[in-house]
Design a protein around this motif. Structure first.
Motif, PDB file in Angstrom:
ATOM      1  N   VAL A  66     -12.300 -29.566  40.204  1.00 50.01           N
ATOM      2  CA  VAL A  66     -12.131 -28.115  40.125  1.00 50.01           C
ATOM      3  C   VAL A  66     -10.654 -27.776  40.265  1.00 50.01           C
ATOM      4  O   VAL A  66     -10.042 -28.076  41.304  1.00 50.01           O
ATOM      5  N   GLU A  67     -10.102 -27.168  39.216  1.00 51.65           N
ATOM      6  CA  GLU A  67      -8.694 -26.771  39.245  1.00 51.65           C
ATOM      7  C   GLU A  67      -8.543 -25.364  39.810  1.00 51.65           C
ATOM      8  O   GLU A  67      -9.442 -24.533  39.711  1.00 51.65           O
ATOM      9  N   SER A  68      -7.373 -25.105  40.350  1.00 48.66           N
ATOM     10  CA  SER A  68      -7.015 -23.763  40.791  1.00 48.66           C
ATOM     11  C   SER A  68      -5.498 -23.634  40.751  1.00 48.66           C
ATOM     12  O   SER A  68      -4.788 -24.634  40.657  1.00 48.66           O
ATOM     13  N   GLY A  69      -5.019 -22.394  40.816  1.00 46.68           N
ATOM     14  CA  GLY A  69      -3.589 -22.163  40.917  1.00 46.68           C
ATOM     15  C   GLY A  69      -2.910 -21.666  39.661  1.00 46.68           C
ATOM     16  O   GLY A  69      -1.708 -21.407  39.668  1.00 46.68           O
ATOM     17  N   GLY A  70      -3.648 -21.546  38.581  1.00 47.13           N
ATOM     18  CA  GLY A  70      -3.033 -21.049  37.360  1.00 47.13           C
ATOM     19  C   GLY A  70      -2.682 -19.567  37.474  1.00 47.13           C
ATOM     20  O   GLY A  70      -3.047 -18.894  38.438  1.00 47.13           O
ATOM     21  N   LEU A 102       4.876 -22.780  39.459  1.00 50.86           N
ATOM     22  CA  LEU A 102       3.472 -22.689  39.841  1.00 50.86           C
ATOM     23  C   LEU A 102       3.044 -24.039  40.391  1.00 50.86           C
ATOM     24  O   LEU A 102       3.601 -25.078  39.994  1.00 50.86           O
ATOM     25  N   ARG A 103       2.051 -24.023  41.264  1.00 52.46           N
ATOM     26  CA  ARG A 103       1.447 -25.263  41.716  1.00 52.46           C
ATOM     27  C   ARG A 103      -0.046 -25.212  41.442  1.00 52.46           C
ATOM     28  O   ARG A 103      -0.740 -24.318  41.926  1.00 52.46           O
ATOM     29  N   LEU A 104      -0.498 -26.194  40.688  1.00 50.46           N
ATOM     30  CA  LEU A 104      -1.919 -26.337  40.407  1.00 50.46           C
ATOM     31  C   LEU A 104      -2.527 -27.339  41.374  1.00 50.46           C
ATOM     32  O   LEU A 104      -1.867 -28.296  41.776  1.00 50.46           O
ATOM     33  N   SER A 105      -3.768 -27.094  41.716  1.00 48.99           N
ATOM     34  CA  SER A 105      -4.517 -28.024  42.555  1.00 48.99           C
ATOM     35  C   SER A 105      -5.756 -28.491  41.815  1.00 48.99           C
ATOM     36  O   SER A 105      -6.326 -27.750  41.006  1.00 48.99           O
ATOM     37  N   CYS A 106      -6.165 -29.695  42.110  1.00 46.16           N
ATOM     38  CA  CYS A 106      -7.402 -30.250  41.550  1.00 46.16           C
ATOM     39  C   CYS A 106      -8.176 -30.864  42.708  1.00 46.16           C
ATOM     40  O   CYS A 106      -7.779 -31.901  43.242  1.00 46.16           O
ATOM     41  N   ALA A 107      -9.251 -30.204  43.092  1.00 53.20           N
ATOM     42  CA  ALA A 107     -10.084 -30.691  44.184  1.00 53.20           C
ATOM     43  C   ALA A 107     -11.230 -31.516  43.614  1.00 53.20           C
ATOM     44  O   ALA A 107     -11.953 -31.056  42.728  1.00 53.20           O
TER      45      ALA A 107
END
Length: 124
Positions: A5-9, A18-23
């Protein structure tokens, strides 16, 4: 089974960050590679960079070297993409990916698991 699951866009001006995260849920083995791909409108999905989950060794496509940094937190089962000096040509949907064979040798064909994607838009 692994779920990503990505977030941060979001929307950022040229030159911004920007910093994207992938949980990740499920077991991520040390032998796995985790990576980022992106797809701009009308273009094919392209490899951006990856990180070895066990060694944290990163690699990047030439167009983002020196601007993007991939890292991971094994305790949180999360990978990050720090994007600096963003340019309009970085505008795309960014996807998190996992390759159980680690190397993403065959690009998108190497991917075993995909996230749903997160939109990054860079305005000029």
């Amino acid at each position: 089974q692994v779920q990503l699951v990505e977030s941060g866009g979001g929307l950022v001006q040229a030159g911004g960050s920007l910093r994207l995260s992938c949980a990740a849920s499920g077991r991520i083995f040390s032998s796995y590679g985790m990576g980022w791909f992106r797809q701009a409108p009308g273009k094919e999905r392209e490899f951006v960079g990856s990180i070895s989950w066990g060694t944290a060794y990163p690699r990047y496509v030439d167009s983002v070297k020196g601007r993007f940094t991939i890292s991971r937190d094994m305790a949180k089962n999360t990978m990050y993409l720090q994007m600096n000096s963003l340019q309009p040509e970085d505008t795309a949907v960014y996807y998190c990916a996992a390759d159980t064979l680690a190397a993403f040798i065959n690009g998108v064909r190497s991917v075993d698991y995909w996230g749903q994607g997160t939109q990054v838009t860079v305005s000029s």
